[in-house]
Write an enzyme that holds these catalytic residues in place. Structure first.
Site, short mmCIF file in Angstrom:
data_model
loop_
_atom_site.label_atom_id
_atom_site.label_comp_id
_atom_site.label_asym_id
_atom_site.label_seq_id
_atom_site.Cartn_x
_atom_site.Cartn_y
_atom_site.Cartn_z
N THR A 172 33.95 -34.53 56.41
CA THR A 172 34.47 -33.52 57.34
C THR A 172 34.77 -32.20 56.63
O THR A 172 34.28 -31.14 57.03
CB THR A 172 35.75 -34.07 58.01
OG1 THR A 172 35.43 -35.31 58.62
CG2 THR A 172 36.27 -33.12 59.06
N VAL A 173 35.57 -32.27 55.56
CA VAL A 173 35.97 -31.01 54.91
C VAL A 173 34.79 -30.42 54.14
O VAL A 173 34.56 -29.20 54.18
CB VAL A 173 37.20 -31.24 54.00
CG1 VAL A 173 37.60 -29.93 53.31
CG2 VAL A 173 38.38 -31.78 54.81
N GLY A 176 46.83 -28.12 54.82
CA GLY A 176 45.47 -27.74 55.26
C GLY A 176 45.23 -26.25 55.13
O GLY A 176 45.20 -25.71 54.02
N ILE A 189 47.19 -23.79 55.95
CA ILE A 189 48.39 -22.93 55.82
C ILE A 189 48.47 -22.43 54.37
O ILE A 189 48.51 -23.24 53.45
CB ILE A 189 49.68 -23.70 56.16
CG1 ILE A 189 49.59 -24.33 57.55
CG2 ILE A 189 50.89 -22.79 56.07
CD1 ILE A 189 50.77 -25.25 57.88
N LYS A 243 52.27 -34.71 49.64
CA LYS A 243 52.30 -33.25 49.85
C LYS A 243 53.65 -32.66 49.42
O LYS A 243 53.68 -31.60 48.79
CB LYS A 243 52.00 -32.96 51.32
CG LYS A 243 50.55 -33.30 51.69
CD LYS A 243 50.34 -33.31 53.19
CE LYS A 243 48.90 -33.63 53.57
NZ LYS A 243 48.76 -33.92 55.01
N ASP A 270 51.36 -40.04 52.95
CA ASP A 270 50.64 -38.76 52.92
C ASP A 270 51.64 -37.60 52.78
O ASP A 270 51.43 -36.68 51.97
CB ASP A 270 49.83 -38.63 54.23
CG ASP A 270 49.06 -37.32 54.32
OD1 ASP A 270 48.03 -37.20 53.64
OD2 ASP A 270 49.50 -36.42 55.05
N GLU A 303 43.78 -42.29 61.80
CA GLU A 303 42.74 -43.13 61.22
C GLU A 303 42.79 -44.53 61.83
O GLU A 303 43.82 -44.94 62.35
CB GLU A 303 42.99 -43.29 59.71
CG GLU A 303 43.15 -42.01 58.94
CD GLU A 303 41.83 -41.43 58.49
OE1 GLU A 303 40.81 -42.14 58.56
OE2 GLU A 303 41.82 -40.25 58.09
N1 HSE Z 1 46.03 -37.46 57.72
C1 HSE Z 1 46.46 -36.13 57.43
C2 HSE Z 1 47.33 -35.62 58.57
C3 HSE Z 1 45.25 -35.25 57.24
O1 HSE Z 1 47.44 -36.29 59.61
O2 HSE Z 1 47.95 -34.57 58.44
C4 HSE Z 1 45.51 -33.98 56.49
O3 HSE Z 1 45.98 -34.17 55.20
#
Ligand code: HSE
Length: 402
Positions: free
Chosen positions: A11-12, A129, A131, A200, A196, A185
């Site tokens: 995707t990216v 992302g 930002i 970050k 996740d 997912e």
């Molecule tokens: N799974 C991550 C989210 C994707 O929902 O933000 C972006 O890192």
């Protein structure tokens, strides 16, 4: 000509190719020379794809091509992505990454390797992302002593919490809806359990503190325990529930990091961040509060941040590097001085016991035999000691972000 290779055509990665192609005049003008995607690395074949001729399956083709000066790593994971990134950097090729897992684990080392080889390791897209928050922290806010960063850093969980609030739905059915819409997912564990977000906020803390914080050591609570009663009681009392990654500077200058759901007052800007959007709320000792808001995921938004790094690498080479952080991990444990108010969901019949245990608190409301209660400010230890005395009367607890 600035020749670029893209590692990973998912995707990216396909977004990176699209941004470079569609915005080529502006990307090239800002880079100071024409930017061209020379190679796309992927194990898969893409018959009929317009860029099929650029596909290669062996990273060595790219590593050995001295014309390639910049690689975009959009593979994810810490296996091949780590190996290929290091190979590229060691050949003096800058690497621009969207891979939060790799940056959280090996960012300091990869920046050192880049410095040793006169190139750059950049990763704006790894947090929030599209930002532009990392570059803001490392350029615009460098005169500040950052005292706190609180971020909504995961779109999947923010979508779920927003929909639970808007639709009055429970967690499981909202997760299913998120999966149907492609926002979650098939295996949503990393998102809903907060891992996740932990990666970050660890990267943000690395930058804020100058020290490596291991994301696996960050106390992390996800959103699977949030019920629709929690959401309803919070809403009645003027709060939204948001999953926050939070880094707070302690008095001794260490930084406490955690990931957890918080009740956020409706009037706070973070409560207005809905659905898959992300936001990072930064407090500096001179500037005060600022917030950075936008799409935290998605093909073109994330790719735009990767390509901005490509432009930076093209223009400034190794001098574009973030100042980096120490490779030795430091503890990110919350300090004992940290104090919160807490929301407690308890058995309605046991409300008086809860109130007696936490004098100075107040009632929030009742739904279906359960009652909400908000404590006064207290330390984690005091709160946990009180809860342990109440046993089964306590059904759920959430910190309040004041
Ligand atoms: N799974 C991550 C989210 C994707 O929902 O933000 C972006 O890192």
């Amino acid at each position: 000509m600035i020749q670029v290779a893209v590692f990973g055509y998912g995707t990216v990665g396909s977004g990176v190719v699209e941004v470079i192609e569609r915005n080529n005049s502006i990307v090239s003008a800002n880079s100071g020379d024409k930017v061209n995607v020379k190679y796309i690395l992927d194990l898969r074949d893409f018959p009929g794809d317009p860029y099929e001729s650029k596909l290669v399956h062996d990273v060595q083709t790219i590593i050995d091509d001295d014309e390639v000066s910049i690689c975009c790593e959009t593979m994810g994971g810490v296996g091949a992505a780590y190996k290929f990134t290091k190979m590229a950097l060691e050949k003096g090729k800058s690497v621009c990454s969207s891979n939060k897992e790799l940056v959280a684990k090996h960012g300091a080392e990869l920046m050192r390797v880049a410095a040793e080889h006169g190139c750059a390791y950049l990763f704006e897209a790894s947090v929030g992302g599209g930002i532009p928050v990392l570059r803001t922290l490392t350029t615009a806010l460098t005169a500040e002593r950052i005292t706190q960063i609180a971020g909504i850093l995961n779109g999947t969980t923010n979508f779920i919490l927003t929909r639970m609030e808007e639709d009055g739905a429970d967690f499981d059915e909202t997760l299913k809806k998120a999966q149907e819409l492609g926002y979650a997912e098939k295996d949503p564990t990393a998102d809903i359990e907060g891992h996740d977000t932990a990666r970050k906020i660890s990267i943000l803390t690395d930058i804020m503190s100058g020290h490596f914080v291991d994301s696996d050591a960050v106390p992390t609570t996800g959103i699977t325990g949030i019920t629709k009663t929690d959401i309803a009681m919070a809403r009645e009392a003027g709060y939204s529930i948001r999953l926050l990654g939070m880094a707070s500077r302690n008095e001794d200058d260490s930084v406490a990091v955690r990931v957890a759901p918080f009740l956020v007052k409706k009037s706070h800007p973070l409560a207005g961040v809905c659905d898959v959007f992300n936001a990072v709320f930064v407090t500096g000792n001179m500037l005060g509060e600022t917030m950075y808001y936008g799409k935290g995921a998605g093909k073109l938004a994330t790719a735009s941040a990767v390509v901005a790094d490509v432009i930076d690498a093209a223009r400034k080479g190794s001098s574009t590097m973030y100042s980096g952080w120490d490779e030795t991990p430091v503890t990110a444990a919350p300090s004992s001085g940290e104090r919160f108010r807490y929301y407690v969901r308890c058995l309605g019949a046991k409300y008086d016991d809860v109130q007696a245990q936490f004098p100075g608190g107040c009632r929030m409301g009742s739904f279906g035999g359960e009652t909400g209660f908000v404590t006064g400010m207290m330390s984690e230890e005091e709160f946990e000691a009180g809860c342990s005395k109440l046993g089964d009367a306590v059904l759920g607890t959430i910190r309040i972000y004041d």
